[in-house]
Design an enzyme around this catalytic site. Structure first.
Site, short mmCIF file in Angstrom:
data_model
loop_
_atom_site.label_atom_id
_atom_site.label_comp_id
_atom_site.label_asym_id
_atom_site.label_seq_id
_atom_site.Cartn_x
_atom_site.Cartn_y
_atom_site.Cartn_z
N GLU A 46 1.60 4.80 5.46
CA GLU A 46 0.51 3.87 5.74
C GLU A 46 0.75 2.54 5.01
O GLU A 46 1.16 2.51 3.86
CB GLU A 46 -0.81 4.49 5.27
CG GLU A 46 -2.03 3.59 5.46
CD GLU A 46 -3.29 4.20 4.87
OE1 GLU A 46 -4.38 3.80 5.31
OE2 GLU A 46 -3.20 5.07 3.98
N LYS A 112 -7.03 2.53 12.71
CA LYS A 112 -7.61 3.60 11.90
C LYS A 112 -9.11 3.76 12.18
O LYS A 112 -9.88 2.82 12.04
CB LYS A 112 -7.38 3.28 10.42
CG LYS A 112 -7.75 4.40 9.46
CD LYS A 112 -7.38 3.97 8.03
CE LYS A 112 -7.62 5.06 7.00
NZ LYS A 112 -7.27 4.58 5.63
N CYS A 146 -4.21 8.64 7.32
CA CYS A 146 -4.75 8.98 6.01
C CYS A 146 -6.15 9.61 6.06
O CYS A 146 -6.27 10.81 6.29
CB CYS A 146 -4.73 7.73 5.12
SG CYS A 146 -4.77 8.11 3.34
#
Length: 261
Positions: A46, A112, A146
């Site tokens: 990331e 995200k 994540c």
């Protein structure tokens, strides 16, 4: 593009140079060039060009920026796909955007969905709205980022995808959750699952210890355990073998139906 029942993947687990895109591109170029030509896909962590920084107003790039061009260059030169996330500025908003770059230079992206409120990522970055399923060499791939790992509804395998990927900056203090949740996602979605985490310390003095891993659809590790080392982890996935396991057990046939709003 030819389809393949096997997919050769290189996981690049690395320390990141804080808020220095040029230096990170240079170090990852050296690492990418170590990967042999049999590789189909390289996975980077990331925010691989900056570290997990909230300094988006200074660090953000556009979709025609230097890091995007670098990913296209690497994918073209090595004739493989590359995936990783960077800070993108678009329409007066910032996104933690995962880019999947094909050997041809074509790009698909995922913003995200779950911004990390504990680090106030939600105050800087706009959340994504859409799940992405990539089709590459006959494989259906779901790439996530994540904090998404903590929300199983978002990753639920309603698309019958073959591979689930999480790229991350997951700190040492909560690494046991990373290990457990990756295994859970593999088991519940009956799919290959790969988690790629960074190492080292960032500019906020948070420590990262890797633990990047590839798991089969029963949650069994396919790669050796990694700790705080910078390394390239190679793994081969076999879609035929996974299909046989799914057919034998049939767990996905009994999943709950739902619609996300």
């Amino acid at each position: 593009m030819k389809t393949s029942e096997k997919l050769n993947i290189a996981i690049i687990q690395s320390d990141l140079i804080w808020e220095n895109p040029e230096a990170n591109r240079l170090q990852f170029e050296r690492k990418v060039n170590q990967v042999d030509n049999a590789t189909d896909l390289i996975i980077l962590p990331e925010m691989f060009s900056t570290g997990f920084s909230m300094n988006a107003s200074v660090l953000a790039e556009t979709m025609s920026g230097e890091t995007v061009q670098w990913m296209q260059k690497m994918a073209s030169e090595k004739q493989l796909a590359i995936v990783g996330s960077i800070i993108i500025s678009e329409n007066d908003k910032f996104y933690n955007r995962l880019l999947f770059v094909y050997p041809s230079g074509k790009i698909e992206y995922y913003d995200k969905r779950h911004t990390f409120t504990l680090a106030k990522e939600n105050e800087v970055f706009s959340e994504g709205k859409n799940k992405l399923i990539i089709e590459y060499k006959g494989w259906k791939i779901c790439p996530l980022i994540c904090y998404d790992l903590r929300f199983p509804v978002w990753s639920r395998n309603v698309e019958n995808y073959d591979l689930l990927i999480y790229i991350a900056s997951w700190p040492k203090v909560r690494i046991s959750a990373w290990d457990a949740l990756l295994k859970a996602r593999a088991i519940e979605n009956m799919c290959y699952t790969i988690g790629v985490n960074r190492t080292g310390k960032d500019g906020n003095n948070y420590e990262y210890v890797g633990h990047s891993i590839a798991l089969d659809c029963l949650g069994n590790p396919l790669s050796k355990e990694t700790n705080n080392d910078d390394e390239i982890i190679l793994v081969q996935l076999d879609k035929t073998q996974q299909h046989k396991t799914r057919e034998k057990l049939g767990f996905l046939n009994d999943k709950d139906a739902f619609i996300l709003k």
